[in-house]
Motif scaffolding. Sequence first.
Motif, PDB file in Angstrom:
ATOM      1  N   THR A  65      89.695   7.563  -7.839  1.00 45.90           N
ATOM      2  CA  THR A  65      89.000   8.708  -8.435  1.00 45.90           C
ATOM      3  C   THR A  65      87.579   8.350  -8.879  1.00 45.90           C
ATOM      4  O   THR A  65      86.712   9.222  -8.950  1.00 45.90           O
ATOM      5  N   ALA A  66      87.332   7.069  -9.162  1.00 45.52           N
ATOM      6  CA  ALA A  66      85.974   6.665  -9.552  1.00 45.52           C
ATOM      7  C   ALA A  66      84.980   6.951  -8.430  1.00 45.52           C
ATOM      8  O   ALA A  66      83.801   7.204  -8.683  1.00 45.52           O
ATOM      9  N   VAL A  67      85.466   6.914  -7.194  1.00 46.40           N
ATOM     10  CA  VAL A  67      84.576   7.189  -6.059  1.00 46.40           C
ATOM     11  C   VAL A  67      84.207   8.674  -6.042  1.00 46.40           C
ATOM     12  O   VAL A  67      83.072   9.036  -5.729  1.00 46.40           O
ATOM     13  N   ASP A  68      85.162   9.549  -6.402  1.00 44.40           N
ATOM     14  CA  ASP A  68      84.841  10.981  -6.487  1.00 44.40           C
ATOM     15  C   ASP A  68      83.750  11.211  -7.532  1.00 44.40           C
ATOM     16  O   ASP A  68      82.824  11.998  -7.324  1.00 44.40           O
ATOM     17  N   MET A  69      83.881  10.535  -8.651  1.00 42.69           N
ATOM     18  CA  MET A  69      82.879  10.685  -9.700  1.00 42.69           C
ATOM     19  C   MET A  69      81.523  10.162  -9.214  1.00 42.69           C
ATOM     20  O   MET A  69      80.483  10.792  -9.418  1.00 42.69           O
ATOM     21  N   TRP A  70      81.566   9.008  -8.548  1.00 42.76           N
ATOM     22  CA  TRP A  70      80.335   8.418  -8.021  1.00 42.76           C
ATOM     23  C   TRP A  70      79.643   9.380  -7.045  1.00 42.76           C
ATOM     24  O   TRP A  70      78.432   9.582  -7.100  1.00 42.76           O
ATOM     25  N   THR A  71      80.437  10.000  -6.208  1.00 34.09           N
ATOM     26  CA  THR A  71      79.875  10.938  -5.234  1.00 34.09           C
ATOM     27  C   THR A  71      79.215  12.118  -5.950  1.00 34.09           C
ATOM     28  O   THR A  71      78.124  12.560  -5.576  1.00 34.09           O
ATOM     29  N   ALA A  72      79.886  12.593  -6.986  1.00 36.87           N
ATOM     30  CA  ALA A  72      79.327  13.729  -7.730  1.00 36.87           C
ATOM     31  C   ALA A  72      78.027  13.344  -8.432  1.00 36.87           C
ATOM     32  O   ALA A  72      77.179  14.200  -8.701  1.00 36.87           O
ATOM     33  N   LEU A  73      77.860  12.071  -8.723  1.00 38.24           N
ATOM     34  CA  LEU A  73      76.654  11.603  -9.411  1.00 38.24           C
ATOM     35  C   LEU A  73      75.481  11.357  -8.450  1.00 38.24           C
ATOM     36  O   LEU A  73      74.435  10.868  -8.870  1.00 38.24           O
ATOM     37  N   ALA A  74      75.654  11.727  -7.198  1.00 35.79           N
ATOM     38  CA  ALA A  74      74.558  11.550  -6.230  1.00 35.79           C
ATOM     39  C   ALA A  74      73.354  12.416  -6.626  1.00 35.79           C
ATOM     40  O   ALA A  74      72.208  12.060  -6.368  1.00 35.79           O
ATOM     41  N   SER A  75      73.627  13.560  -7.246  1.00 37.46           N
ATOM     42  CA  SER A  75      72.550  14.424  -7.756  1.00 37.46           C
ATOM     43  C   SER A  75      72.705  14.484  -9.276  1.00 37.46           C
ATOM     44  O   SER A  75      73.825  14.350  -9.784  1.00 37.46           O
ATOM     45  N   PRO A  76      71.602  14.748  -9.993  1.00 36.43           N
ATOM     46  CA  PRO A  76      71.706  14.804 -11.461  1.00 36.43           C
ATOM     47  C   PRO A  76      72.739  15.828 -11.912  1.00 36.43           C
ATOM     48  O   PRO A  76      72.774  16.953 -11.394  1.00 36.43           O
ATOM     49  N   ILE A  77      73.566  15.442 -12.871  1.00 37.60           N
ATOM     50  CA  ILE A  77      74.672  16.311 -13.287  1.00 37.60           C
ATOM     51  C   ILE A  77      74.993  16.012 -14.760  1.00 37.60           C
ATOM     52  O   ILE A  77      74.915  14.855 -15.190  1.00 37.60           O
ATOM     53  N   THR A  78      75.316  17.044 -15.512  1.00 37.58           N
ATOM     54  CA  THR A  78      75.713  16.815 -16.905  1.00 37.58           C
ATOM     55  C   THR A  78      77.183  16.406 -16.945  1.00 37.58           C
ATOM     56  O   THR A  78      77.923  16.629 -15.966  1.00 37.58           O
ATOM     57  N   VAL A  79      77.608  15.887 -18.070  1.00 30.48           N
ATOM     58  CA  VAL A  79      79.020  15.512 -18.199  1.00 30.48           C
ATOM     59  C   VAL A  79      79.900  16.758 -18.070  1.00 30.48           C
ATOM     60  O   VAL A  79      80.954  16.721 -17.435  1.00 30.48           O
ATOM     61  N   ALA A  80      79.438  17.863 -18.632  1.00 26.46           N
ATOM     62  CA  ALA A  80      80.243  19.094 -18.555  1.00 26.46           C
ATOM     63  C   ALA A  80      80.416  19.535 -17.101  1.00 26.46           C
ATOM     64  O   ALA A  80      81.517  19.924 -16.683  1.00 26.46           O
ATOM     65  N   GLU A  81      79.336  19.447 -16.348  1.00 30.58           N
ATOM     66  CA  GLU A  81      79.429  19.823 -14.926  1.00 30.58           C
ATOM     67  C   GLU A  81      80.339  18.861 -14.167  1.00 30.58           C
ATOM     68  O   GLU A  81      81.105  19.260 -13.291  1.00 30.58           O
ATOM     69  N   LEU A  82      80.248  17.607 -14.531  1.00 28.60           N
ATOM     70  CA  LEU A  82      81.093  16.596 -13.889  1.00 28.60           C
ATOM     71  C   LEU A  82      82.567  16.868 -14.194  1.00 28.60           C
ATOM     72  O   LEU A  82      83.429  16.810 -13.307  1.00 28.60           O
ATOM     73  N   VAL A  83      82.861  17.179 -15.448  1.00 31.76           N
ATOM     74  CA  VAL A  83      84.237  17.493 -15.842  1.00 31.76           C
ATOM     75  C   VAL A  83      84.726  18.719 -15.069  1.00 31.76           C
ATOM     76  O   VAL A  83      85.836  18.725 -14.527  1.00 31.76           O
ATOM     77  N   ASP A  84      83.874  19.740 -14.985  1.00 31.64           N
ATOM     78  CA  ASP A  84      84.268  20.952 -14.247  1.00 31.64           C
ATOM     79  C   ASP A  84      84.551  20.632 -12.783  1.00 31.64           C
ATOM     80  O   ASP A  84      85.541  21.087 -12.203  1.00 31.64           O
ATOM     81  N   ASP A  85      83.665  19.864 -12.205  1.00 29.73           N
ATOM     82  CA  ASP A  85      83.783  19.518 -10.787  1.00 29.73           C
ATOM     83  C   ASP A  85      85.101  18.783 -10.522  1.00 29.73           C
ATOM     84  O   ASP A  85      85.872  19.148  -9.622  1.00 29.73           O
ATOM     85  N   LEU A  86      85.370  17.766 -11.329  1.00 25.65           N
ATOM     86  CA  LEU A  86      86.584  16.958 -11.100  1.00 25.65           C
ATOM     87  C   LEU A  86      87.835  17.750 -11.475  1.00 25.65           C
ATOM     88  O   LEU A  86      88.885  17.608 -10.838  1.00 25.65           O
ATOM     89  N   SER A  87      87.716  18.598 -12.479  1.00 23.94           N
ATOM     90  CA  SER A  87      88.848  19.420 -12.901  1.00 23.94           C
ATOM     91  C   SER A  87      89.267  20.350 -11.761  1.00 23.94           C
ATOM     92  O   SER A  87      90.456  20.508 -11.468  1.00 23.94           O
ATOM     93  N   ARG A  88      88.261  20.953 -11.117  1.00 26.04           N
ATOM     94  CA  ARG A  88      88.568  21.833  -9.978  1.00 26.04           C
ATOM     95  C   ARG A  88      89.177  21.031  -8.837  1.00 26.04           C
ATOM     96  O   ARG A  88      90.141  21.423  -8.213  1.00 26.04           O
ATOM     97  N   ARG A  89      88.592  19.867  -8.581  1.00 24.33           N
ATOM     98  CA  ARG A  89      89.032  19.067  -7.437  1.00 24.33           C
ATOM     99  C   ARG A  89      90.489  18.624  -7.589  1.00 24.33           C
ATOM    100  O   ARG A  89      91.251  18.623  -6.633  1.00 24.33           O
ATOM    101  N   TYR A  90      90.872  18.232  -8.817  1.00 22.44           N
ATOM    102  CA  TYR A  90      92.231  17.706  -9.025  1.00 22.44           C
ATOM    103  C   TYR A  90      93.205  18.765  -9.529  1.00 22.44           C
ATOM    104  O   TYR A  90      94.391  18.474  -9.705  1.00 22.44           O
ATOM    105  N   GLY A  91      92.696  19.979  -9.832  1.00 23.71           N
ATOM    106  CA  GLY A  91      93.574  21.005 -10.380  1.00 23.71           C
ATOM    107  C   GLY A  91      94.124  20.630 -11.743  1.00 23.71           C
ATOM    108  O   GLY A  91      95.284  20.906 -12.060  1.00 23.71           O
TER     109      GLY A  91
END
Lengths: 111, 358
Positions: free
Chosen positions: A49-75
């Motif tokens: 899962t750290a790789v998913d987070m790393w991928t999401a960090l390719a563009s600037p992102i807030t922690v809230a956006e990151l949480v939303d992104d991963l939350s959607r991805r993993y349900g």
Amino acid sequence: MSGGDGASGGTAAVGSPRFRQREDLCRRELDDLVVLGTLGCRVVTLEGTAVDMWTALASPITVAELVDDLSRRYGTPADTIRPAVVDAVERLLDDGVVIGEPHPEVMNAEG
Amino acid sequence: MKVEPDPQIVTEQLERAGLVVARHGLPAPLAPPFDPLPVDPEIFGAVRAAAEFDRTSGLLWRAVHSGEVVVDESCAELVRDDLRRGFAAAVQMEAKLVSLAGALDSRGVEWALLKGPALAHLDYPDPTWRLFGDIDLLIGGVSWSSALELLGELGLARQHGELSDRFTRRFGKGATLIDPDGFEVDLHLRFAEGRFGILGDPSGLRMTRGVLRIAGRDVPVLDRTGRLVHAAFHAALGGFRRYRAFRDVVQLLVVGADWEAAADWAGDRRVDVVLAAAFEEAWQRLRLDPGHPAIDWARSIVPDRAEQRALEVFATEQPYRSKVRTALPILPVHRRIGLLAPLLVHKLRRPRAAEDEV
């Protein structure tokens, strides 16, 4: 990092710092294995899962956006994963492979 | 009771697996596919070790995942462990390289990155395919002394037992330096010792910037023709030649290196036999289809007796002194003394066991 930015449920809080991958890294990326080398010769290995987070960090992102992104991805509910995400971002910052920058709207207001 | 595998079967499977791995990803007309190769778990450790030694673990991982090499899941996971280590070593070496690049540029040294990382980034589909164990740099002759001085200031030291710098500049291939962490940098003045190194002076090859960025830093490299020349020199004349050296040559051909320009360059310098030998051995070792103009050209090049003798010295990995002495026939008489005398003095000063480590 100060432990999350208080946002939840799909809206990024204006004023929250944004995080992104450092550009000056040596890197090898293969499926769910990412190995990073900092210019200080520290090696950071990310898998699963750290790789998913790393991928999401390719563009600037807030922690809230990151949480939303991963939350959607993993349900998984955002509140459930937020502590782990915050902890992981802190570790990536400590390792020197991610940098934080002020949100552009904050920079505009200051500028 | 555990039954030891038949040594002959082990050898055959090892050879076959090495071949399958080295050919992975080459286009079918050039390398017609083999049937899937099942490898016994008892033997797979040796297959992994061979791949790790030859820096082909990236190819092995892909051969396993594509089903060309058939192993169980636990074996496949072990290759991933090898890759993790290989990647860690690669990114650490590249980080050191980036720091070195800044220092070399600021000192005005004329240099280019060779081999491993250059090929990995520029000639393989992506850098995870090609691992490496050190950093090789080509240094322009005018910059040789300042490069050595700079690396010394940065804490890298020459290995004990090397011949003098004066000897290296006149006849040698280069120098190996190591930092306190064990990071190895090979500085190259030439691509080989002896006859072919002196004749094939690499200063005539084109160094180029703007094509390779590592961690945001522009790193100079040889153009693709130059990279093919160097890969061929390494395949025909380098030490520890297993599959990877030959895969590098073929990989460069596959991605469009101008082999005719390389052959012209080599012909002008009387080292075309080196390119021809590398192509010929690559075709033999990797069992490639002969329908390629490069191998037609290679088979048209016939070395004379002196060239054949010199090629054999390298192919049979004879001692350093023998390799350097291959230059004798191309040197005027007064320069032969300058080559032989330091070799003799060096031999007398060194313990016998260390002679071949020069």
